[in-house]
Design an enzyme around this catalytic site. Structure first.
Site, PDB file in Angstrom:
ATOM      1  N   ALA A 127      43.774 -66.312  -2.940  1.00 41.85           N
ATOM      2  CA  ALA A 127      45.112 -66.667  -2.465  1.00 41.85           C
ATOM      3  C   ALA A 127      45.710 -65.448  -1.770  1.00 41.85           C
ATOM      4  O   ALA A 127      45.344 -64.305  -2.077  1.00 41.85           O
ATOM      5  CB  ALA A 127      45.976 -67.082  -3.654  1.00 41.85           C
ATOM      6  N   GLY A 183      41.062 -67.639  -5.662  1.00 40.80           N
ATOM      7  CA  GLY A 183      41.129 -68.997  -5.121  1.00 40.80           C
ATOM      8  C   GLY A 183      39.944 -69.316  -4.212  1.00 40.80           C
ATOM      9  O   GLY A 183      39.578 -70.484  -4.053  1.00 40.80           O
ATOM     10  N   GLU A 192      37.325 -70.397  -6.487  1.00 44.04           N
ATOM     11  CA  GLU A 192      37.738 -71.693  -7.054  1.00 44.04           C
ATOM     12  C   GLU A 192      37.546 -72.827  -6.050  1.00 44.04           C
ATOM     13  O   GLU A 192      37.093 -73.913  -6.403  1.00 44.04           O
ATOM     14  CB  GLU A 192      39.192 -71.596  -7.536  1.00 44.04           C
ATOM     15  CG  GLU A 192      39.318 -70.697  -8.769  1.00 44.04           C
ATOM     16  CD  GLU A 192      40.753 -70.332  -9.108  1.00 44.04           C
ATOM     17  OE1 GLU A 192      41.462 -69.834  -8.196  1.00 44.04           O
ATOM     18  OE2 GLU A 192      41.173 -70.530 -10.254  1.00 44.04           O
ATOM     19  N   GLU A 227      41.765 -62.125 -10.740  1.00 47.92           N
ATOM     20  CA  GLU A 227      43.220 -62.273 -10.903  1.00 47.92           C
ATOM     21  C   GLU A 227      43.775 -61.367 -11.993  1.00 47.92           C
ATOM     22  O   GLU A 227      44.922 -60.927 -11.938  1.00 47.92           O
ATOM     23  CB  GLU A 227      43.573 -63.740 -11.238  1.00 47.92           C
ATOM     24  CG  GLU A 227      43.397 -64.707 -10.079  1.00 47.92           C
ATOM     25  CD  GLU A 227      42.004 -65.302  -9.976  1.00 47.92           C
ATOM     26  OE1 GLU A 227      41.046 -64.718 -10.533  1.00 47.92           O
ATOM     27  OE2 GLU A 227      41.871 -66.348  -9.332  1.00 47.92           O
TER      28      GLU A 227
HETATM   29  N1  CO8 Z   1      45.534 -61.657   0.028  1.00 47.02           N
HETATM   30  C1  CO8 Z   1      46.119 -61.072   1.093  1.00 47.02           C
HETATM   31  N2  CO8 Z   1      45.481 -60.169   1.894  1.00 47.02           N
HETATM   32  C2  CO8 Z   1      44.212 -59.863   1.587  1.00 47.02           C
HETATM   33  C3  CO8 Z   1      43.549 -60.429   0.478  1.00 47.02           C
HETATM   34  C4  CO8 Z   1      44.267 -61.370  -0.321  1.00 47.02           C
HETATM   35  N3  CO8 Z   1      43.703 -62.027  -1.370  1.00 47.02           N
HETATM   36  N4  CO8 Z   1      42.284 -59.913   0.414  1.00 47.02           N
HETATM   37  C5  CO8 Z   1      42.187 -59.059   1.451  1.00 47.02           C
HETATM   38  N5  CO8 Z   1      43.349 -59.016   2.152  1.00 47.02           N
HETATM   39  C6  CO8 Z   1      43.645 -58.224   3.341  1.00 47.02           C
HETATM   40  C7  CO8 Z   1      43.907 -56.774   2.992  1.00 47.02           C
HETATM   41  O1  CO8 Z   1      45.243 -56.597   2.554  1.00 47.02           O
HETATM   42  C8  CO8 Z   1      43.612 -56.099   4.306  1.00 47.02           C
HETATM   43  O2  CO8 Z   1      44.714 -56.288   5.160  1.00 47.02           O
HETATM   44  P1  CO8 Z   1      45.350 -55.010   5.959  1.00 47.02           P
HETATM   45  O3  CO8 Z   1      44.225 -54.595   6.882  1.00 47.02           O
HETATM   46  O4  CO8 Z   1      46.518 -55.584   6.653  1.00 47.02           O
HETATM   47  O5  CO8 Z   1      45.655 -53.983   4.931  1.00 47.02           O
HETATM   48  C9  CO8 Z   1      42.460 -56.928   4.882  1.00 47.02           C
HETATM   49  O6  CO8 Z   1      42.518 -58.192   4.204  1.00 47.02           O
HETATM   50  C10 CO8 Z   1      41.105 -56.325   4.644  1.00 47.02           C
HETATM   51  O7  CO8 Z   1      40.980 -56.088   3.245  1.00 47.02           O
HETATM   52  P2  CO8 Z   1      40.520 -54.685   2.641  1.00 47.02           P
HETATM   53  O8  CO8 Z   1      40.931 -53.578   3.535  1.00 47.02           O
HETATM   54  O9  CO8 Z   1      40.979 -54.630   1.230  1.00 47.02           O
HETATM   55  O10 CO8 Z   1      38.932 -54.871   2.730  1.00 47.02           O
HETATM   56  P3  CO8 Z   1      37.842 -54.185   1.818  1.00 47.02           P
HETATM   57  O11 CO8 Z   1      36.540 -54.527   2.456  1.00 47.02           O
HETATM   58  O12 CO8 Z   1      38.161 -52.775   1.551  1.00 47.02           O
HETATM   59  O13 CO8 Z   1      37.942 -54.950   0.383  1.00 47.02           O
HETATM   60  C11 CO8 Z   1      38.141 -56.870  -1.047  1.00 47.02           C
HETATM   61  C12 CO8 Z   1      37.632 -56.314   0.290  1.00 47.02           C
HETATM   62  C13 CO8 Z   1      37.371 -56.270  -2.219  1.00 47.02           C
HETATM   63  C14 CO8 Z   1      37.892 -58.387  -1.013  1.00 47.02           C
HETATM   64  C15 CO8 Z   1      39.636 -56.571  -1.217  1.00 47.02           C
HETATM   65  O14 CO8 Z   1      40.301 -56.968  -0.026  1.00 47.02           O
HETATM   66  C16 CO8 Z   1      40.298 -57.283  -2.353  1.00 47.02           C
HETATM   67  O15 CO8 Z   1      40.142 -56.887  -3.501  1.00 47.02           O
HETATM   68  N6  CO8 Z   1      41.071 -58.364  -2.067  1.00 47.02           N
HETATM   69  C17 CO8 Z   1      41.803 -59.077  -3.071  1.00 47.02           C
HETATM   70  C18 CO8 Z   1      40.916 -59.974  -3.911  1.00 47.02           C
HETATM   71  C19 CO8 Z   1      41.720 -60.693  -4.975  1.00 47.02           C
HETATM   72  O16 CO8 Z   1      42.338 -60.104  -5.828  1.00 47.02           O
HETATM   73  N7  CO8 Z   1      41.725 -62.049  -4.923  1.00 47.02           N
HETATM   74  C20 CO8 Z   1      42.441 -62.886  -5.866  1.00 47.02           C
HETATM   75  C21 CO8 Z   1      43.779 -63.250  -5.302  1.00 47.02           C
HETATM   76  S1  CO8 Z   1      44.807 -64.171  -6.460  1.00 47.02           S
HETATM   77  C22 CO8 Z   1      44.211 -65.745  -6.387  1.00 47.02           C
HETATM   78  O17 CO8 Z   1      43.311 -66.044  -5.652  1.00 47.02           O
HETATM   79  C23 CO8 Z   1      44.854 -66.753  -7.276  1.00 47.02           C
HETATM   80  C24 CO8 Z   1      44.434 -68.179  -6.897  1.00 47.02           C
HETATM   81  C25 CO8 Z   1      45.178 -69.224  -7.690  1.00 47.02           C
HETATM   82  C26 CO8 Z   1      46.389 -69.714  -6.958  1.00 47.02           C
HETATM   83  C27 CO8 Z   1      47.128 -70.778  -7.676  1.00 47.02           C
HETATM   84  C28 CO8 Z   1      48.612 -70.703  -7.269  1.00 47.02           C
HETATM   85  C29 CO8 Z   1      49.490 -71.683  -7.996  1.00 47.02           C
END
Ligand code: CO8
Length: 258
Positions: free
Chosen positions: A65, A109, A112, A132
């Site tokens: 998400a 997500g 999921e 998460e």
């Molecule tokens: N949301 C928003 N932006 C994201 C996300 C995300 N989940 N993942 C990556 N991005 C963005 C980064 O912020 C970055 O943007 P910017 O260049 O503007 O800073 C760009 O994508 C590239 O990401 P990274 O620079 O971090 O890339 P890396 O290769 O260094 O790392 C990773 C890749 C490991 C995937 C890292 O980006 C990461 O850890 N991302 C987050 C993963 C995460 O925590 N996902 C879970 C999110 S919560 C969720 O999914 C809950 C779902 C249930 C919802 C139900 C609601 C009711």
């Protein structure tokens, strides 16, 4: 329909949806989830589509998400109007077969949504995770329910409590993915599987999917009873007559999806 955060196309009887927010690793923002639900509704309504492939980019199926949007939510707004519920329902309740073709990150997500599909074909660089807990929440789109059903309690607890990622090999060993393929072959293999499914009788494929999904909802004897009723009903279809006649005539079946 023109979309901004996804791409759609059809190839024969296969519909393809590609998540397309490369700068955010296909993070599932409100706009993307809305477009995904709309695209699925279009493919569901189109009788010429027999199977759908859902995919992302080489680097990310979806990194979860959109955390920047989630950050702004509060309990009452989520409770009153969960913006994701429609999308989760539209994937999980999609009636036609749907394959997730996963390359790169499938996190939160993203993992999921992949698990809501009927099966997952993964590229060797795929990484699955429910991180998460690192954000101070837990999975909220079926992760705590579908992951243990897919990989068992121990691995599901490990992944959801530590937030660690599972690589593609481990995911295949654990039964999360059905096939593991080289990155460059992912779409060819997924399309081949989807074309094979789409060439079968659509109503029979849909009933097969419905019956397998019942196995996760009800007990064995009720499930067997459900299967038997549906099996009997298939003898009312033209495609059952055609499939069996084609076998007897030693020719390929030409299903009419009726
Ligand atoms: N949301 C928003 N932006 C994201 C996300 C995300 N989940 N993942 C990556 N991005 C963005 C980064 O912020 C970055 O943007 P910017 O260049 O503007 O800073 C760009 O994508 C590239 O990401 P990274 O620079 O971090 O890339 P890396 O290769 O260094 O790392 C990773 C890749 C490991 C995937 C890292 O980006 C990461 O850890 N991302 C987050 C993963 C995460 O925590 N996902 C879970 C999110 S919560 C969720 O999914 C809950 C779902 C249930 C919802 C139900 C609601 C009711």
């Amino acid at each position: 329909m023109a979309y901004k955060t996804i791409q759609t196309k059809t190839e024969g009887r296969v519909g393809v949806i590609t998540l397309d927010r490369p700068k955010a690793l296909n993070a599932l923002c409100d706009e993307l989830t809305g477009e995904l639900a709309d695209a699925l509704a279009e493919f569901e309504a189109n009788e010429d589509i027999g199977c759908v492939v859902l995919t992302g980019s080489t680097k990310a199926f979806a990194a979860g998400a959109d955390i920047k949007e989630l950050q702004e939510k509060d309990f009452v707004s989520l409770y009153l109007n969960d913006p994701f519920a429609k999308t989760w329902e539209s994937v999980a309740r999609f009636r036609k077969p749907i394959i997730a073709a996963v390359s790169g990150y499938a996190l939160g997500g993203g993992c999921e949504i992949a698990m809501m599909c009927d099966f997952i074909i993964a590229a060797e660089n795929a990484k699955f995770g429910q991180p998460e807990i690192n954000l101070g929440v837990m999975p909220g789109a079926g992760g705590t329910q579908r992951l243990p059903r897919a990989v068992g309690k121990s691995k599901a607890m490990d992944m959801c409590l530590t937030g660690r990622m599972m690589n593609a090999e481990e995911a295949e060993r654990a039964g999360l993915v059905s096939r593991l393929v080289p990155v460059d072959d992912l779409m060819d293999v997924a399309m081949e599987a989807a074309e094979a499914i789409a060439s079968k009788s659509l109503p029979i494929a849909m009933m097969t999917k419905e019956s397998i999904n019942r196995a996760f909802e009800i007990g064995l004897s009720e499930g067997i009873r459900f299967e038997r009723r549906v099996f009997h009903s298939q003898f009312a279809t033209e495609d059952q007559s055609e499939g069996m006649a084609a076998f007897a005539d030693k020719r390929a079946a030409h299903f009419k999806h009726r």
